[in-house]
Design an enzyme around this catalytic site. Structure first.
Site, mmCIF file in Angstrom:
data_model
loop_
_atom_site.group_PDB
_atom_site.id
_atom_site.type_symbol
_atom_site.label_atom_id
_atom_site.label_comp_id
_atom_site.label_asym_id
_atom_site.label_seq_id
_atom_site.Cartn_x
_atom_site.Cartn_y
_atom_site.Cartn_z
ATOM 1 N N ASN A 64 -11.501 -4.362 -7.098
ATOM 2 C CA ASN A 64 -11.598 -5.762 -7.541
ATOM 3 C C ASN A 64 -13.035 -6.278 -7.589
ATOM 4 O O ASN A 64 -13.379 -7.074 -8.453
ATOM 5 C CB ASN A 64 -10.711 -6.668 -6.684
ATOM 6 C CG ASN A 64 -11.083 -6.673 -5.216
ATOM 7 O OD1 ASN A 64 -11.510 -5.667 -4.665
ATOM 8 N ND2 ASN A 64 -10.908 -7.817 -4.573
ATOM 9 N N THR A 71 -3.576 -4.175 3.092
ATOM 10 C CA THR A 71 -3.257 -4.084 4.517
ATOM 11 C C THR A 71 -2.486 -2.808 4.814
ATOM 12 O O THR A 71 -2.706 -2.172 5.852
ATOM 13 C CB THR A 71 -2.445 -5.319 4.952
ATOM 14 O OG1 THR A 71 -3.251 -6.486 4.749
ATOM 15 C CG2 THR A 71 -2.045 -5.238 6.414
ATOM 16 N N GLY A 82 -4.947 -0.024 4.892
ATOM 17 C CA GLY A 82 -5.839 -0.269 6.023
ATOM 18 C C GLY A 82 -5.220 0.158 7.338
ATOM 19 O O GLY A 82 -5.897 0.730 8.212
ATOM 20 N N GLU A 125 -11.450 -4.835 5.776
ATOM 21 C CA GLU A 125 -11.304 -6.122 5.093
ATOM 22 C C GLU A 125 -10.093 -5.969 4.198
ATOM 23 O O GLU A 125 -10.130 -5.234 3.211
ATOM 24 C CB GLU A 125 -12.571 -6.468 4.295
ATOM 25 C CG GLU A 125 -12.643 -7.932 3.909
ATOM 26 C CD GLU A 125 -12.018 -8.214 2.562
ATOM 27 O OE1 GLU A 125 -10.847 -8.682 2.545
ATOM 28 O OE2 GLU A 125 -12.660 -7.983 1.543
ATOM 29 N N CYS A 142 -9.147 -11.254 -2.459
ATOM 30 C CA CYS A 142 -8.462 -11.496 -1.184
ATOM 31 C C CYS A 142 -8.670 -12.918 -0.687
ATOM 32 O O CYS A 142 -7.885 -13.412 0.122
ATOM 33 C CB CYS A 142 -8.951 -10.512 -0.130
ATOM 34 S SG CYS A 142 -8.562 -8.791 -0.492
ATOM 35 N N GLU A 158 -18.392 -8.344 8.380
ATOM 36 C CA GLU A 158 -19.426 -7.801 7.506
ATOM 37 C C GLU A 158 -20.394 -8.923 7.144
ATOM 38 O O GLU A 158 -20.138 -10.098 7.373
ATOM 39 C CB GLU A 158 -18.796 -7.195 6.251
ATOM 40 C CG GLU A 158 -17.860 -6.029 6.565
ATOM 41 C CD GLU A 158 -17.198 -5.455 5.335
ATOM 42 O OE1 GLU A 158 -17.622 -4.361 4.904
ATOM 43 O OE2 GLU A 158 -16.257 -6.075 4.812
#
Length: 459
Positions: free
Chosen positions: A137, A215, A218, A235, A269, A438
């Site tokens: 993205n 997610t 992740g 993230e 997001c 971050e």
């Protein structure tokens, strides 16, 4: 390209036209092994270099990016379908991240801690080889979120871009070499997630994984890293609220609302896809926001006037369509017909808070508007999600702004604006939106190990 070649190659399609842009070889597990070995050797020399020399080379890298902003932007348009204005900003953001990280190299200092019988000092030492797994993205800036501070802290970086968007990453690696970044210190390995991605996560020579994505994936990466006690920054998803109180400047809130969830075609997001409006202002807000959504210019990403482009793929288009069912009331804008992965700006006004479109991450140009009665209900609705990445609130009451900001469980909040990301401030999520932070002043330290040394001064 035949389907028989698919496992060994990546097909890059232009999302606006569905035309084939490029065919890129896909890295294997053996390729990852070889890349890690090369990176480890390059990292040792890089870590031993004088901080000023590392900073100087990172600034040269930034200058090389700056000299190729238009080229990188056009690549981003062709592989990701971003509007040309957004793509130029993204390339410029890579430049800015490198400059910011370079400024931190010579300030990456430890501490002297008072102790009895001697002196105690700490050192911040690089971790080694860092694996960065970037999403489709925002291919350029999010890759730079990891690679810039990691390189500045003395590490080597292996970047695995998303399968659909490898071209800007490959070009950045070329620019790094042209700028004098040592060979093998920054490598790009396009590949499939279940091959190159897994190999990077599982490799014992990779000290940390930085992942941005879903997610679900992740969690899988986190589990694999846990098995190896490997550091990880995640993230992940979001379902961010945009809370509008009755005392807000409704005209300003309504004017800003469309692009808070339509930027990058909603593939963000941080997109404010749950618009929560105090009931006494609900009807007036809808009167203002509906025409603003319908007026958003959707079309050719290369046209400077275009505000929203296509979705990334057919798969993503079908996913977005599945959320907006026929029983829901919606305000829709327009989108081109014919080739391309187009979906119109859509504001759903007839959903319940428990409907999938109001609860799950759509990752497309769709938002829901839900009413609330008071501050307590606004906070309850805002927190009624497994995510906690970002959000906004609109009010003229500074006390309310502070109370609600503290009460909403999200890592990044904006009052009377929709700003989520600045490279000089921390970014990250609560709950299932991720782990770690971050960007910001502490970005470099996230890629270091703290070593404590005690020196006795007793005779």
């Amino acid at each position: 390209m035949s389907d028989a070649l698919a496992p060994s190659h990546l097909r890059v399609l232009n999302p606006a036209t569905e035309e084939l842009v490029a065919v890129v070889p896909a890295a294997t597990r053996d390729d990852v092994d070889a890349a890690v070995a090369r990176a480890a050797a390059a990292q040792r020399a890089w870590a031993a270099a004088a901080p000023a020399d590392r900073a100087r080379l990172l600034r040269r890298f930034a200058a090389a990016v700056d000299g190729h902003v238009e080229e990188l932007a056009l690549l981003e348009v062709s592989e990701a379908g971003h509007t040309i204005g957004n793509a130029r900003w993204e390339a410029g953001n890579v430049r800015d991240l490198l400059e910011f990280a370079a400024g931190g190299v010579e300030r990456l200092s430890g501490r002297q801690i008072p102790v009895a019988g001697g002196i105690d000092v700490t050192f911040l030492e690089p971790l080694g080889v860092i694996g960065v797994i970037a999403p489709w993205n925002f291919p350029m800036p999010i890759a730079a979120w990891g690679l810039a501070p990691a390189l500045a802290a003395g590490n080597a970086v292996i970047l695995k871009p998303a399968e659909t968007t490898p071209l800007t990453a490959l070009r950045l690696a070329e620019l790094a070499l042209e700028a004098g970044i040592p060979e093998h210190l920054f490598q790009v390995l396009p590949g499939h997630g279940d091959t190159a991605g897994d190999a990077l996560v599982e490799h014992p020579g990779v000290a940390k994984i930085v992942f941005t994505g879903s997610t679900r994936v992740g969690k899988q990466i986190m589990a694999k890293c846990a098995d190896r006690v490997k550091r990880v920054t995640l993230e992940l998803g979001g379902k961010s609220p945009n809370i509008v109180f009755a005392d807000a400047d409704l005209e300003a809130a309504a004017a800003a609302a469309p692009m808070s969830f339509l930027d990058n075609s909603g593939q963000d997001c941080c997109a404010r896809t749950r618009i929560l409006v105090q009931r006494s202002a609900y009807d007036r807000f809808l009167e203002l926001v509906a025409p603003a959504v319908q007026a958003v210019a959707v079309g050719d990403p290369l046209d400077d006037k275009t505000q929203m482009g296509p979705l990334i793929s057919r798969v993503q288009l079908d996913r977005v369509r599945s959320f907006v069912t026929d029983d829901l009331t919606a305000v829709r804008g327009s989108a081109p017909e014919g080739p391309g992965f187009w979906y119109p700006p859509t504001l759903v006004t007839g959903a319940a808070p428990t409907d999938p479109v109001a609860r799950e991450e759509v990752f497309g140009p769709v938002a829901v508007v839900l009413p609330f009665e008071d501050e307590e209900e606004a906070v309850r609705l805002a927190n009624a999600t497994e995510y906690g990445l970002s959000g906004s609130l609109w009010t003229r009451d500074i006390g309310r702004a502070l109370r609600v900001s503290r009460a909403v469980a999200a890592g990044n909040l904006s009052v009377n604006s929709h700003s989520s990301v600045r490279y000089w401030t921390p970014f990250g999520g609560y709950k299932q939106s991720g782990l770690g932070r971050e960007l910001g002043p502490d970005a470099l330290t996230a890629f270091t190990e703290t070593k404590n040394v005690f020196i006795s001064t007793e005779a």
